[in-house]
Write an enzyme that holds these catalytic residues in place. Structure first.
Site, PDB file in Angstrom:
ATOM      1  N   GLY A  15      11.017 -34.552  40.849  1.00  0.00           N
ATOM      2  CA  GLY A  15      12.045 -35.340  41.521  1.00  0.00           C
ATOM      3  C   GLY A  15      13.083 -35.958  40.609  1.00  0.00           C
ATOM      4  O   GLY A  15      13.683 -36.977  40.961  1.00  0.00           O
ATOM      5  N   SER A  16      13.350 -35.335  39.447  1.00  0.00           N
ATOM      6  CA  SER A  16      14.390 -35.927  38.595  1.00  0.00           C
ATOM      7  C   SER A  16      15.765 -35.774  39.250  1.00  0.00           C
ATOM      8  O   SER A  16      16.621 -36.652  39.112  1.00  0.00           O
ATOM      9  CB  SER A  16      14.363 -35.327  37.184  1.00  0.00           C
ATOM     10  OG  SER A  16      14.802 -33.999  37.178  1.00  0.00           O
ATOM     11  N   MET A  94      10.278 -26.253  47.011  1.00  0.00           N
ATOM     12  CA  MET A  94       9.836 -24.906  46.660  1.00  0.00           C
ATOM     13  C   MET A  94       9.465 -24.041  47.857  1.00  0.00           C
ATOM     14  O   MET A  94       8.477 -23.319  47.814  1.00  0.00           O
ATOM     15  CB  MET A  94       8.639 -25.008  45.690  1.00  0.00           C
ATOM     16  CG  MET A  94       8.965 -25.704  44.393  1.00  0.00           C
ATOM     17  SD  MET A  94      10.345 -24.881  43.570  1.00  0.00           S
ATOM     18  CE  MET A  94      10.580 -25.917  42.138  1.00  0.00           C
ATOM     19  N   ARG A  95      10.257 -24.130  48.933  1.00  0.00           N
ATOM     20  CA  ARG A  95       9.934 -23.292  50.095  1.00  0.00           C
ATOM     21  C   ARG A  95      11.205 -22.743  50.730  1.00  0.00           C
ATOM     22  O   ARG A  95      12.273 -23.353  50.628  1.00  0.00           O
ATOM     23  CB  ARG A  95       9.151 -24.103  51.135  1.00  0.00           C
ATOM     24  CG  ARG A  95       7.741 -24.440  50.716  1.00  0.00           C
ATOM     25  CD  ARG A  95       7.026 -25.206  51.796  1.00  0.00           C
ATOM     26  NE  ARG A  95       7.003 -24.502  53.064  1.00  0.00           N
ATOM     27  CZ  ARG A  95       6.156 -23.539  53.381  1.00  0.00           C
ATOM     28  NH1 ARG A  95       5.250 -23.154  52.515  1.00  0.00           N
ATOM     29  NH2 ARG A  95       6.201 -22.959  54.563  1.00  0.00           N
ATOM     30  N   ASN A 111      21.229 -26.738  48.058  1.00  0.00           N
ATOM     31  CA  ASN A 111      20.134 -26.606  47.089  1.00  0.00           C
ATOM     32  C   ASN A 111      20.722 -26.547  45.684  1.00  0.00           C
ATOM     33  O   ASN A 111      21.870 -26.145  45.504  1.00  0.00           O
ATOM     34  CB  ASN A 111      19.391 -25.289  47.372  1.00  0.00           C
ATOM     35  CG  ASN A 111      18.268 -25.015  46.378  1.00  0.00           C
ATOM     36  OD1 ASN A 111      17.439 -25.896  46.098  1.00  0.00           O
ATOM     37  ND2 ASN A 111      18.233 -23.812  45.832  1.00  0.00           N
ATOM     38  N   HIS A 113      19.941 -24.742  41.960  1.00  0.00           N
ATOM     39  CA  HIS A 113      19.108 -23.758  41.276  1.00  0.00           C
ATOM     40  C   HIS A 113      19.394 -23.818  39.781  1.00  0.00           C
ATOM     41  O   HIS A 113      20.549 -23.992  39.371  1.00  0.00           O
ATOM     42  CB  HIS A 113      19.374 -22.353  41.810  1.00  0.00           C
ATOM     43  CG  HIS A 113      18.543 -21.330  41.107  1.00  0.00           C
ATOM     44  ND1 HIS A 113      17.168 -21.323  41.180  1.00  0.00           N
ATOM     45  CD2 HIS A 113      18.884 -20.319  40.275  1.00  0.00           C
ATOM     46  CE1 HIS A 113      16.704 -20.347  40.424  1.00  0.00           C
ATOM     47  NE2 HIS A 113      17.715 -19.718  39.871  1.00  0.00           N
ATOM     48  N   GLU A 147      17.585 -16.563  52.760  1.00  0.00           N
ATOM     49  CA  GLU A 147      17.112 -15.892  51.536  1.00  0.00           C
ATOM     50  C   GLU A 147      16.978 -16.895  50.387  1.00  0.00           C
ATOM     51  O   GLU A 147      17.734 -17.876  50.329  1.00  0.00           O
ATOM     52  CB  GLU A 147      18.119 -14.828  51.105  1.00  0.00           C
ATOM     53  CG  GLU A 147      17.912 -13.498  51.776  1.00  0.00           C
ATOM     54  CD  GLU A 147      18.847 -12.459  51.181  1.00  0.00           C
ATOM     55  OE1 GLU A 147      18.791 -12.226  49.967  1.00  0.00           O
ATOM     56  OE2 GLU A 147      19.637 -11.908  51.953  1.00  0.00           O
ATOM     57  N   ASP A 149      17.560 -18.728  47.054  1.00  0.00           N
ATOM     58  CA  ASP A 149      18.636 -18.926  46.074  1.00  0.00           C
ATOM     59  C   ASP A 149      19.819 -17.994  46.337  1.00  0.00           C
ATOM     60  O   ASP A 149      20.256 -17.240  45.452  1.00  0.00           O
ATOM     61  CB  ASP A 149      18.099 -18.697  44.639  1.00  0.00           C
ATOM     62  CG  ASP A 149      16.948 -19.637  44.309  1.00  0.00           C
ATOM     63  OD1 ASP A 149      16.948 -20.774  44.801  1.00  0.00           O
ATOM     64  OD2 ASP A 149      16.050 -19.217  43.553  1.00  0.00           O
ATOM     65  N   GLU A 178      22.205 -30.615  35.572  1.00  0.00           N
ATOM     66  CA  GLU A 178      21.923 -30.635  37.011  1.00  0.00           C
ATOM     67  C   GLU A 178      22.148 -32.024  37.604  1.00  0.00           C
ATOM     68  O   GLU A 178      22.677 -32.162  38.708  1.00  0.00           O
ATOM     69  CB  GLU A 178      20.465 -30.227  37.276  1.00  0.00           C
ATOM     70  CG  GLU A 178      20.154 -28.777  36.980  1.00  0.00           C
ATOM     71  CD  GLU A 178      18.737 -28.405  37.420  1.00  0.00           C
ATOM     72  OE1 GLU A 178      18.310 -28.836  38.494  1.00  0.00           O
ATOM     73  OE2 GLU A 178      18.056 -27.684  36.659  1.00  0.00           O
TER      74      GLU A 178
END
Ligand code: GRF
Length: 206
Positions: A15-16, A94-95, A111, A113, A147, A149, A178
């Site tokens: 969770g950074s 992660m889903r 999201n 990546h 799909e 990423d 990030e």
């Protein structure tokens, strides 16, 4: 002034990025533009839950154990709607999502990546970049589709990879990148400056 955008963060791990977004909402570039109204984790032991609690943000566990994808997504949608979430932010979640989930928040799920998409999709962006021997990598903030990423790209930031880099050293510099890139992309969303045109995202000037 517009009402602040209500963010629901989904996270599975450390969770950074979630922390960087919570900070940006409280004291940084998102102050007055966005608030984190809830953080949901599918992993009951994840550190991100503690981070949310430390910010006095509701931290909810929605375990996916033994559930079909859509069943789990329906549980999360219920929670996100309870907190009147406008924008779903996946920060190390992660889903993949069902169509059902994405239909509930059309063009409102983003999201981050840890590579320059479409390179090195999947779980280990930094490791894959080091192993492949690329000279530059970075991070990508994008809208989410079904799909992995894959959806339209909002922004990308670049990072040089040195010969000596390991997954750990690259990750350290990458996460720093990030932590700036994600709030920057969220700000563009909050300011209404993004328009999805097919696979591309147009960014309107101020
Ligand atoms: C980040 O590298 C992000 O790009 C990827 O998962 C990692 C999550 O890290 N999707 P953290 O939990 O935000 O520290």
């Amino acid at each position: 002034m517009n009402k602040p955008v209500r963010i629901g963060i989904l996270a599975s791990g450390t969770g950074s990025n979630a922390e960087a977004i919570m900070n940006a909402c409280e004291t940084g570039r998102l102050k007055g533009k966005a608030i984190v109204s809830v953080l949901i984790s599918n992993n009951p032991d994840a550190l991100c839950l503690t981070r949310a609690k430390n910010h006095n943000i509701p931290a909810i566990i929605c375990s996916n154990a033994g559930l079909e994808r859509e069943e789990h997504d329906r549980n999360m949608v219920k929670e996100l709607k309870k907190f009147s979430v406008d924008l779903v932010v996946c920060a190390g979640y992660m889903r993949l999502f069902s169509t059902y989930f994405l239909e509930q928040f059309p063009n409102r799920v983003i999201n981050i990546h840890n590579a320059l998409l479409p390179s090195f999709r999947g779980m280990h962006g930094y490791r894959d970049a080091v192993e492949y021997g690329v000279k530059i990598t970075g991070c990508t903030v994008h809208f989410v589709d079904v799909e992995m990423d894959h959806g339209p790209i909002i922004l990308q930031k670049v990072l040089e990879v040195t010969f000596e880099d390991t997954e750990e050293t690259l990750k350290e510099r990458g996460l720093e990148l990030e932590h700036n890139a994600f709030p920057e992309a969220i700000e563009l969303f909050c300011d209404g400056r993004l328009k999805i045109v097919g696979r591309k995202v147009k960014i309107y000037p101020y």
